[in-house]
Design a protein around this motif. Structure first.
Motif, short mmCIF file in Angstrom:
data_model
loop_
_atom_site.label_atom_id
_atom_site.label_comp_id
_atom_site.label_asym_id
_atom_site.label_seq_id
_atom_site.Cartn_x
_atom_site.Cartn_y
_atom_site.Cartn_z
N LEU A 160 0.83 -1.19 0.00
CA LEU A 160 0.00 0.00 0.00
C LEU A 160 0.87 1.25 0.00
O LEU A 160 0.60 2.21 -0.72
N ALA A 161 1.95 1.23 0.79
CA ALA A 161 2.85 2.38 0.83
C ALA A 161 3.42 2.67 -0.54
O ALA A 161 3.45 3.83 -0.98
N GLY A 162 3.82 1.63 -1.25
CA GLY A 162 4.34 1.82 -2.61
C GLY A 162 3.27 2.32 -3.56
O GLY A 162 3.51 3.21 -4.38
N TRP A 163 2.08 1.78 -3.43
CA TRP A 163 0.96 2.17 -4.29
C TRP A 163 0.60 3.64 -4.07
O TRP A 163 0.28 4.36 -4.99
N LEU A 164 0.66 4.07 -2.79
CA LEU A 164 0.36 5.46 -2.45
C LEU A 164 1.54 6.39 -2.69
O LEU A 164 1.39 7.61 -2.67
N GLY A 165 2.74 5.82 -2.88
CA GLY A 165 3.93 6.64 -3.05
C GLY A 165 4.43 7.25 -1.75
O GLY A 165 5.00 8.33 -1.74
N THR A 166 4.18 6.55 -0.62
CA THR A 166 4.63 7.02 0.69
C THR A 166 5.53 5.97 1.31
O THR A 166 5.08 5.15 2.09
#
Length: 179
Positions: A160-166
């Motif tokens: 999710l962090a990668g998908w959100l760019g965070t």
């Protein structure tokens, strides 16, 4: 970016008079804004002791959490009950949503449901939106939220962090089970 969490509640959970107080305590201790929590309630809850249910949902609203009516379309709750329940979101059941591509009457019912919810000030989310065609169709009805493979598959906090760019989002900051 502020992320929220949705929690499914059973009828027994909703009618447990201690839960709003426990949730208030836990959010306060954890420093979590109640508005970042959404409680998802099964549609058939509307049929169980309506006055007690309405009172319980009112306590959750007073706390500041958001309320969603989940699996809408699986049974036939009274529209009067829907109108009187303090929910902010109506989650259309995946089977209900998927049928719009095969059946003009089902499409009319889903479109009408989205319009009704909007007129009551309730946000709609279509569940089971697994194809670009279905995504386009439900968006054309005015449905603002979707869940399903057309927008993303279930994923870990790291994904999710990668998908959100965070990249700073890590497992240690993931929501933990309450209780």
């Amino acid at each position: 970016m502020q992320l929220g969490v949705s929690v499914d509640l059973s009828t027994a959970d909703v009618l447990d008079s201690r839960l709003p107080y426990e949730l208030a305590r836990l959010t306060s201790e954890a420093g979590i804004a109640p508005a970042s929590i959404q409680l998802e309630l099964a549609e058939d809850l509307l049929l169980v002791d309506p006055s007690r249910t309405r009172r319980a949902l009112g306590q959750f609203r007073t706390l500041g959490v958001r309320l969603a009516l989940d699996h809408y379309g699986k049974s036939a709750p009274s529209l009067t009950r829907l109108r009187s329940m303090p929910v902010q979101e109506l989650k259309l059941d995946r089977e209900f949503v998927a049928s719009v591509l095969q059946s003009a009457p089902d499409e009319a019912v889903v479109r009408s449901t989205v319009n009704l919810a909007q007129s009551l000030g309730i946000r709609t989310v279509a569940d089971g939106v697994d194809t670009p065609e279905l995504l386009s169709r439900v968006r054309s009805y005015g449905c603002r939220g979707v869940q399903g493979g057309a927008v993303g598959q279930p994923m870990s906090v790291g994904d999710l962090a990668g998908w959100l760019g965070t990249p700073d989002l890590d497992e240690s900051r993931a929501p933990q089970p309450i209780g």
